[in-house]
Scaffold this motif. Structure first.
Motif, PDB file in Angstrom:
ATOM      1  N   LEU A  11      15.576 -26.331 -34.077  1.00  0.00           N
ATOM      2  CA  LEU A  11      14.693 -25.570 -34.957  1.00  0.00           C
ATOM      3  C   LEU A  11      14.631 -24.107 -34.550  1.00  0.00           C
ATOM      4  O   LEU A  11      14.531 -23.214 -35.379  1.00  0.00           O
ATOM      5  N   ASN A  12      14.656 -23.878 -33.266  1.00  0.00           N
ATOM      6  CA  ASN A  12      14.466 -22.520 -32.759  1.00  0.00           C
ATOM      7  C   ASN A  12      15.725 -21.668 -32.875  1.00  0.00           C
ATOM      8  O   ASN A  12      15.704 -20.494 -32.566  1.00  0.00           O
ATOM      9  N   GLN A  14      16.987 -20.878 -35.631  1.00  0.00           N
ATOM     10  CA  GLN A  14      16.767 -20.000 -36.771  1.00  0.00           C
ATOM     11  C   GLN A  14      15.557 -19.130 -36.482  1.00  0.00           C
ATOM     12  O   GLN A  14      14.578 -19.595 -35.931  1.00  0.00           O
ATOM     13  N   ASN A  15      15.616 -17.887 -36.863  1.00  0.00           N
ATOM     14  CA  ASN A  15      14.513 -16.966 -36.598  1.00  0.00           C
ATOM     15  C   ASN A  15      13.715 -16.753 -37.868  1.00  0.00           C
ATOM     16  O   ASN A  15      14.178 -16.093 -38.793  1.00  0.00           O
ATOM     17  N   LYS A 150       7.337 -27.747 -31.864  1.00  0.00           N
ATOM     18  CA  LYS A 150       8.603 -27.154 -32.293  1.00  0.00           C
ATOM     19  C   LYS A 150       8.503 -26.606 -33.718  1.00  0.00           C
ATOM     20  O   LYS A 150       9.048 -25.538 -34.028  1.00  0.00           O
ATOM     21  N   PHE A 154       8.994 -22.750 -34.939  1.00  0.00           N
ATOM     22  CA  PHE A 154       9.929 -22.409 -36.008  1.00  0.00           C
ATOM     23  C   PHE A 154       9.243 -21.592 -37.098  1.00  0.00           C
ATOM     24  O   PHE A 154       9.789 -20.596 -37.590  1.00  0.00           O
ATOM     25  N   GLN A 155       8.022 -22.002 -37.478  1.00  0.00           N
ATOM     26  CA  GLN A 155       7.300 -21.311 -38.540  1.00  0.00           C
ATOM     27  C   GLN A 155       5.802 -21.357 -38.218  1.00  0.00           C
ATOM     28  O   GLN A 155       5.126 -22.354 -38.484  1.00  0.00           O
TER      29      GLN A 155
END
Length: 480
Positions: A11-12, A14-15, A150, A154-155
């Motif tokens: 997941l991490n 992607q920024n 997580k 991610f968001q």
């Protein structure tokens, strides 16, 4: 377990810092139970029953995986989460679904991945809302906590939704803890009462009318009914069959079980309550040596069963009738001569076993239709006879195979079982009553000592002496 969760770290990769998602508001989740609207659901991929008749477990899990525009429909989701435990541990299903979902977003745009995770959060909300007891398992709750961390990394805008889901889950698990502690304290009080002379009073002294007694029985029933998880009806037989299989294979080496250890026993507590009420009735009667008192109590319990019938509290009604039909009471001929027997015979007709309890089933069906018509509003409740419910689940479980001939999952069995539990059990747990709760009466009903079968029979002989050779022999044996 850490190795199982390694993919969550993807997941991490992607920024999301350049773009934010609109979180689902707490108000929306609270008011709608975090459900999609019907219109939106109907726009999703059609997942009717026939679509999944020849799917392997891996393929069925793939159907659970959301996309930016797809969430499995409630019918499939409920069936899968409820019944897949017959073939895969819930903790393993949770892990595989998480990893497949995370893997699916790696090649998506940021907007697509955010929408996919929002749909995945919906699935998690349904799981924690509908089957919260799954998360009593330490492995499950650890996975959920790790996953939520997580997802928030991610968001960050997901945090409000996830906090809400987790808070609701903890409230349900805390409610379960409180219920179990309540039962534990009741059991202690029952044991304490066994050491005291607690037979100087009876239910009529504690509860003056049969209608009040029936109302308090309804409170007890609803306390226990609402605590039973839907999945417990399946776990009950999984554990039973596993135990029988283990006993039959003691000399053939151990076999790894596919299911998690059962950590919740609300169903067993409900069964124990039915048995207790069944023995409570004859105990209250045969502890009186005066015929007049016994007649009064027999009539009281017949009236109470009739009141339960009109309240549509069928479980208590049948427990009372079962108690009155136990041999220690049934043999009291001189007592029954003074009883309103026609009303009792009418109640017996309602639970006639002929044609698979067809009379009861018709009455129950009509009661449920009436409750549905009034949207299960307060005092429009139905409390089913638990034994028949379990019997029907057992029938579905044993009269069709878990797998098709090609070793794919028999999803028709999943669906049939889920449909039955949803319609015949889950909806009844919505029941509410407005009767005033009388804790003194309730405590008497659930903590006063009850006789076992031998003690009941011995007390019965003290009420009315044995009248034939068989009874005389039985009496002699019990006196030793």
């Amino acid at each position: 377990m850490n190795n199982c969760l390694l993919q969550y770290n993807d997941l991490n990769s992607q920024n999301p810092s350049q773009q934010t998602a609109s979180p689902i508001s707490n108000d929306q989740m609270a008011s709608n139970g975090f459900f999609l609207s019907e219109n939106k659901t109907n726009q999703l991929i059609d997942d009717s029953l026939t679509d999944y008749l020849d799917y392997s477990m891996d393929a069925l899990i793939e159907v659970l995986v959301p996309t930016p525009s797809y969430i499995p429909k409630e019918k499939f989701l409920y069936s899968m989460l409820l019944c897949s435990r017959m073939n895969i541990r819930p903790s393993l299903l949770f892990n595989r679904l998480a990893n497949l979902t995370i893997k699916s977003i790696l090649n998506m745009t940021l907007d697509e991945s955010i929408r996919t995770i929002k749909n995945y959060i919906y699935i998690l909300s349904q799981w924690t809302r509908t089957f919260p007891y799954d998360f009593r398992n330490n492995e499950m709750i650890s996975q959920l906590q790790d996953l939520f961390k997580k997802l928030i990394l991610f968001q960050p805008n997901f945090q409000s939704d996830l906090d809400y889901i987790y808070k609701k889950l903890q409230l349900k698990l805390k409610s379960l803890d409180n219920y179990e502690e309540y039962i534990k304290q009741l059991n202690k009080k029952t044991m304490f009462n066994l050491t005291r002379s607690n037979f100087v009073t009876d239910i009529i002294n504690e509860c003056s009318t049969s209608s009040l007694f029936a109302q308090q029985l309804t409170h007890i029933e609803l306390d226990r009914l609402k605590s039973v998880g839907d999945e417990e009806l399946i776990q009950y037989f999984i554990m039973k069959f596993a135990s029988e299989e283990s006993d039959g294979n003691k000399n053939k080496g151990s076999k790894s079980l596919i299911h998690d250890k059962k950590l919740t026993f609300c169903l067993e507590l409900y069964i124990q309550w039915f048995n207790r009420l069944t023995f409570f009735v004859p105990t209250e009667i045969v502890k009186h040596t005066q015929k007049r008192s016994r007649v009064k109590l027999i009539n009281f319990f017949i009236d109470s069963a009739y009141q339960c019938f009109h309240l549509q509290n069928f479980n208590s009604m049948i427990a009372i009738i079962s108690g009155l039909n136990m041999q220690p009471v049934k043999r009291l001929k001189r007592s029954w001569e003074k009883v309103e027997i026609e009303k009792f015979h009418q109640l017996e007709e309602y639970i006639n076993v002929s044609k698979n309890f067809s009379t009861y089933r018709l009455i129950y069906k009509l009661a449920k239709e009436e409750a549905e018509k009034h949207k299960w509003k307060t005092d429009k409740f139905v409390i089913p006879f638990l034994s028949i419910t379990l019997q029907d689940v057992y029938f579905i479980k044993t009269h069709s195979q878990d797998y098709n001939s090609d070793r794919t999952i028999n999803f028709k069995k999943y669906y049939s079982m889920a449909k039955f539990i949803s319609e015949e059990f889950q909806r009844c747990k919505q029941s509410k009553c407005s009767f005033e709760r009388n804790d003194d009466v309730i405590n008497y009903i659930i903590t006063s000592p009850t006789f076992n079968e031998d003690s009941l029979m011995l007390a019965s002989f003290e009420c009315e002496p044995p009248i034939n050779l068989s009874e005389k022999d039985k009496y002699k044996i019990l006196q030793k």
